[in-house]
Design a protein around this motif. Structure first.
Motif, short mmCIF file in Angstrom:
data_model
loop_
_atom_site.label_atom_id
_atom_site.label_comp_id
_atom_site.label_asym_id
_atom_site.label_seq_id
_atom_site.Cartn_x
_atom_site.Cartn_y
_atom_site.Cartn_z
N ARG A 234 0.83 -1.21 0.00
CA ARG A 234 0.00 0.00 0.00
C ARG A 234 0.86 1.26 0.00
O ARG A 234 0.60 2.22 -0.73
CB ARG A 234 -0.90 -0.02 1.23
N GLN B 206 0.88 4.21 -2.81
CA GLN B 206 0.61 5.61 -2.47
C GLN B 206 1.78 6.51 -2.87
O GLN B 206 1.58 7.63 -3.36
CB GLN B 206 0.33 5.74 -0.98
N ASP C 70 -7.79 0.15 1.10
CA ASP C 70 -6.45 -0.41 1.05
C ASP C 70 -5.72 -0.08 -0.24
O ASP C 70 -4.53 0.25 -0.22
CB ASP C 70 -6.52 -1.93 1.23
N PHE C 71 -6.43 -0.16 -1.36
CA PHE C 71 -5.78 0.07 -2.65
C PHE C 71 -6.70 0.87 -3.56
O PHE C 71 -7.90 0.61 -3.64
CB PHE C 71 -5.42 -1.26 -3.34
N SER D 296 -9.14 -7.38 0.76
CA SER D 296 -8.84 -5.96 0.88
C SER D 296 -10.01 -5.13 0.38
O SER D 296 -10.86 -5.60 -0.38
CB SER D 296 -7.58 -5.60 0.07
#
Length: 523
Positions: A47, A51, A154-155, A199
Motif C-alpha cells: 500500500r 501511495q 487499502d488500494f 482488501s
C-alpha cells in the motif's frame, strides 16, 4: 465460466441530501460486516509503495485544484445531446437547490441514508468535455495517497480508458492489468502480498468515451479468477459489473454523456449510481481565476467576459462551456495576453479555441524568434496528425505517428505547448506515447485541418470514394461547403457515442468564423 445476463433494475427512489452529513476531510468508504478495515492488518508495505507512486504522479495538482459542482442522479432536465444540437434552456428550466443532491468529491461512493436501497458498488459520473472529470479523478486519488481521505481503503487503482484503448486487442488478467498500470507493484513479492479478495479496493476507469470497443454486458461470461487472462473488453465488463470477479470492489467510471450509454442502465440499479460533474458555480469560478491571476482587476475582467457569454442565449456552446474549468483556463490564458484596455469578443466555443490557438502562435514566435509562417506550418502538421488519429479512433499517438506527419518534437514549440507525453510510469509501451494537453484540442485541430483543406484547395477530406464515379467526382469537381457539412453530419450519425460530436461543432463554427480570426492559422 458462466454466461450471465445483467441484473434487473432495483428500486429507483432517490435519497435526498445524502451526503451533507459527511465531512470532506477524513472521509471513509462504506464497508460490510466482517470486512477488516484497519490498515495495520493489511499489506501495508504494498500500500505504501502504491501511495508513493500516486503521489509522485499527481502531486503537482494540489495547489491548482478547485472544488467542482458534483450532483447525484440523472435529473430529468438534463439533456445528453451535444451542446451543438440541443436547445438553450432558460433559467426557469434549470434545477433548483431542492432538486439537486450535491456530493463532495471524496464522498463519491458513500452509502445511501435510505436503508432499503442496496449498497453502491459501481458509480458512473458523466460530464461534458472539459468539465473536470479527469482532474477530479486525480484529486480523489491524491487525497487518498496523501492520507487526507478514505483511509479505510487499502488500494486505489487507476485505469485510464485513454490508454486502455491502446491495449484493446490484448488479453489481461485483473492482476496483470494492475501490474501494467502500476509498475511499483510489479515484483513477485508484491504480487503475492496483493490479496484483493481480503482488501477494500477502489478501481477508477476514467474516460469511457475514449474506449473504441464495445463491452457486451448482455452476453458476457462472468469470471471469478483475478489471475485468468481474458480479452480486455470482457475483463472491463466483468470489473464494472463486479458480481463475481471481485465482489468486494468499488468501481468509479467517468464518461462524456454521449458515451455513457455504453454501460446499460440496469448495471447501475439505483439513482445514486449515476452522478454528474457540472463544472464550476460562480464562487468556484472566482476562486479558480484568483489562482490564475495575481491582479484582481484581471479576475474581474475575465469574470465579466464569462458572464457576458452566459447572457448571450444564442451562444449555445458557451452557455455550457462557461461553467467548465477548461473554458476558464483558456479564457485566463487569453486575458493574460490581452493588452490593458483591449477587449476580446468571444461568443462561441470555436472562437474561444481560435483565440487560444492564436495566443500559442504569438507566444511561440516571441520565445523562439521564429517567423509566424513556421509556427503556422507546425499547426498544420499537428492538424493533420489530429485528423488522422481521430479517424483511427485513437486519442494517443506514437513517435511513428509524429514522423508520418513530419512533426519534430525537439524543434516545435507548438508541439510542446499543445501535447504532452503520457505519464503512467508504465514500461510496457514500445516507445514514448503522447496526447494533446487540453480536452477538445484534437477535435479542434482536426476540424481546422479539414476546413483549411476545403477553403484553400477545394478538397473534402471527409469524402471516402467507393465507386469509380465517386473517384471521378472527387478528382474533377471542387467540393462545396454543403458537401463538407453533409459528410461531417454523416460521420456523427454513424458514431452515436460522440466520437465526432466536438469535431462537427468546431467544423460548423470554423465555417462561420470571421476570416481575420483565421488569418494567422492560414498559410
Amino acid at each position: 465460466m458462466e454466461k450471465v445476463s445483467c441484473p434487473t433494475d432495483c428500486d429507483s427512489s432517490k435519497a435526498q441530501n445524502v451526503m451533507e452529513h459527511f465531512d470532506q476531510q477524513g472521509a471513509t468508504l462504506p464497508h460490510t460486516d466482517g470486512e477488516h478495515t484497519a490498515v495495520t492488518k493489511r499489506t501495508g508495505t504494498v500500500r505504501d509503495k502504491l501511495q508513493s507512486e500516486l503521489r509522485e504522479r499527481y502531486g503537482l495538482l494540489s495547489d491548482a485544484y478547485v472544488d467542482l459542482l458534483i450532483t447525484e442522479g440523472d435529473v430529468q432536465w438534463h439533456d445528453d445531446r451535444h451542446a451543438a444540437v440541443r436547445p438553450v434552456r432558460p433559467p426557469s428550466d434549470m434545477p433548483t437547490a431542492s432538486e439537486e443532491v450535491k456530493i463532495k468529491l471524496d464522498n463519491i461512493l458513500k452509502p445511501s441514508l435510505t436503508p432499503d436501497l442496496p449498497q453502491v458498488k459501481t458509480v458512473l459520473t458523466k460530464g461534458h468535455a472539459g468539465s473536470g472529470k479527469t482532474t477530479s479523478v486525480q484529486k480523489f486519488v491524491l487525497n487518498w495517497a496523501e492520507g487526507r481521505a478514505n483511509q479505510d481503503v487499502d488500494f486505489v487503482f487507476v485505469f485510464p480508458f485513454l490508454e486502455l484503448d491502446w491495449l484493446r486487442d490484448q488479453s489481461f488478467s485483473l492482476s496483470g492489468l494492475i501490474r501494467h498500470f502500476h509498475p511499483s507493484l510489479m515484483s513477485e513479492s508484491d504480487t503475492l502480498s496483493l490479496d484483493l479478495n481480503q482488501s477494500k479496493v477502489f478501481f477508477i476507469l476514467d474516460g469511457l468515451d475514449q474506449f473504441n470497443h464495445p463491452m457486451d454486458f448482455e452476453n458476457m461470461c462472468a469470471e471469478s479468477d483475478i489471475n485468468k487472462e481474458m480479452p480486455l473488453p470482457v475483463l472491463l465488463a466483468n470489473l464494472i459489473w463486479c458480481q463475481l470477479l471481485l465482489p468486494s470492489a468499488y468501481v468509479w467510471v467517468t464518461s462524456r454523456p454521449a458515451a455513457a450509454s455504453l454501460i446499460p442502465f440496469n448495471v447501475l440499479p439505483q439513482p445514486r449510481c449515476l452522478t454528474e460533474i457540472r463544472g464550476f458555480d460562480d464562487s468556484q469560478k472566482r476562486i479558480f481565476l484568483k489562482k490564475r491571476f495575481v491582479n484582481e482587476g484581471q479576475v474581474c475582467k475575465t469574470i465579466a467576459q464569462v458572464m457576458k457569454a452566459v447572457a448571450l442565449e444564442s451562444t449555445r456552446n458557451l452557455c455550457v462551456l462557461c461553467q467548465t474549468p477548461l473554458c476558464c483556463e483558456m479564457l485566463s490564458a487569453i486575458m493574460k495576453s490581452t493588452e490593458e484596455g483591449d477587449s476580446v469578443e468571444i461568443d462561441t466555443q470555436t472562437q474561444l479555441y481560435t483565440h487560444f490557438l492564436l495566443i500559442q502562435i504569438s507566444l511561440g514566435a516571441n520565445e523562439n524568434s521564429e517567423r509566424s509562417k513556421t509556427i503556422r506550418e507546425d499547426f498544420h502538421k499537428l492538424g493533420k496528425l489530429a485528423f488522422l488519429q481521430l479517424e483511427k479512433g485513437s486519442p494517443i499517438f506514437s513517435g511513428d505517428n509524429l514522423r508520418e506527419c513530419r512533426v519534430e518534437i525537439s524543434e516545435s514549440s507548438v508541439f510542446q505547448r499543445l501535447c504532452r507525453p503520457l505519464i503512467t510510469g508504465c514500461e510496457a509501451y514500445p516507445e514514448k506515447m503522447y496526447c494533446f494537453v487540453y480536452t477538445g484540442v484534437q477535435e479542434y485541430l482536426a476540424a481546422l485541418h479539414v476546413y483549411l483543406a476545403y477553403a484553400n484547395k477545394g478538397r473534402n477530406l471527409l469524402h471516402n470514394p467507393v465507386t469509380v464515379f465517386d473517384w471521378l467526382k472527387r478528382t474533377f469537381r471542387r467540393a462545396t461547403l454543403s458537401d463538407l457539412h453533409q459528410c461531417s453530419v454523416d460521420k456523427v450519425m454513424r458514431n452515436p457515442h460522440g466520437k465526432y460530436d466536438l469535431f462537427l461543432c468546431f467544423l460548423l463554427g470554423l465555417s462561420s468564423t470571421p476570416n481575420h480570426l483565421l488569418d494567422l492559422a492560414c498559410p
